[in-house]
Scaffold this active site. Structure first.
Site, PDB file in Angstrom:
ATOM      1  N   GLU A 117       0.831  -1.202   0.000  1.00 41.80           N
ATOM      2  CA  GLU A 117       0.000   0.000   0.000  1.00 41.80           C
ATOM      3  C   GLU A 117       0.869   1.257   0.000  1.00 41.80           C
ATOM      4  O   GLU A 117       0.568   2.241  -0.678  1.00 41.80           O
ATOM      5  CB  GLU A 117      -0.919   0.027   1.236  1.00 41.80           C
ATOM      6  CG  GLU A 117      -1.800  -1.186   1.383  1.00 41.80           C
ATOM      7  CD  GLU A 117      -1.200  -2.298   2.238  1.00 41.80           C
ATOM      8  OE1 GLU A 117      -1.969  -2.981   2.928  1.00 41.80           O
ATOM      9  OE2 GLU A 117       0.041  -2.487   2.215  1.00 41.80           O
ATOM     10  N   CYS A 142      -2.293  -3.136   7.394  1.00 39.65           N
ATOM     11  CA  CYS A 142      -1.897  -2.900   8.789  1.00 39.65           C
ATOM     12  C   CYS A 142      -2.406  -1.522   9.199  1.00 39.65           C
ATOM     13  O   CYS A 142      -2.878  -0.740   8.370  1.00 39.65           O
ATOM     14  CB  CYS A 142      -0.375  -2.988   8.941  1.00 39.65           C
ATOM     15  SG  CYS A 142       0.538  -1.598   8.217  1.00 39.65           S
ATOM     16  N   CYS A 156      -0.650   1.373   7.258  1.00 44.47           N
ATOM     17  CA  CYS A 156      -1.117   1.499   5.876  1.00 44.47           C
ATOM     18  C   CYS A 156      -2.550   2.004   5.822  1.00 44.47           C
ATOM     19  O   CYS A 156      -2.901   2.795   4.944  1.00 44.47           O
ATOM     20  CB  CYS A 156      -0.965   0.180   5.135  1.00 44.47           C
ATOM     21  SG  CYS A 156       0.762  -0.213   4.769  1.00 44.47           S
TER      22      CYS A 156
END
Length: 140
Positions: free
Chosen positions: A72, A96, A99
């Site tokens: 990302e 996560c 991101c």
């Protein structure tokens, strides 16, 4: 039957993930605006640095490999700010928390992912974005 746009772009994210240089988890991301791909990214080492596949993993205290930049993050880096405004990010795995925050801060308004990833803090951040889990299609 023709596949949906979401399935189509998630399939492309899976293909992008094949370029990943961290063998712990191959992740791909595709950022789309108005049904046009504006950027892609996969998890890999920073330019000029060793890859996990060559040098091994660099794990932090949580057991995450930190040698790579996430898919990302790479997709955001290679897009223009205008392209990201109101865009959709298609990611092979649940982003996560870092991101997630970066995608939202960059202007992405919808995040679609195929595979769940254990994360106990994401729910604190995704109120301002459409957050969608799409189970991957079963191959026959």
């Amino acid at each position: 039957m023709r596949k949906s746009w979401d399935s189509y772009f998630l399939d492309i994210a899976e293909k992008v993930a094949e370029r990943s240089t961290c063998d712990r988890l191959h992740v791909g991301a595709v950022i789309v605006k108005d049904k046009l791909i504006v950027s892609t990214g996969y998890n890999g080492s920073i330019q000029g640095q060793d890859h996990c596949s060559d040098a091994g993993h660099l794990l932090n205290e949580q057991g995450r490999c930190v040698r790579t930049i996430h898919a990302e993050q790479n997709a955001i880096i290679f897009a223009s700010r205008d392209e990201l405004q109101g865009a959709t990010a298609y990611v092979t795995h649940e982003p996560c928390e870092t991101c997630t925050k970066l995608l939202i801060q960059s202007g992405v308004k919808r995040i679609v992912f195929a595979h769940l990833y254990k994360n106990s803090t994401n729910h604190h951040f995704y109120q301002e974005v459409r957050w969608e889990h799409h189970e991957p299609a079963v191959q026959s």
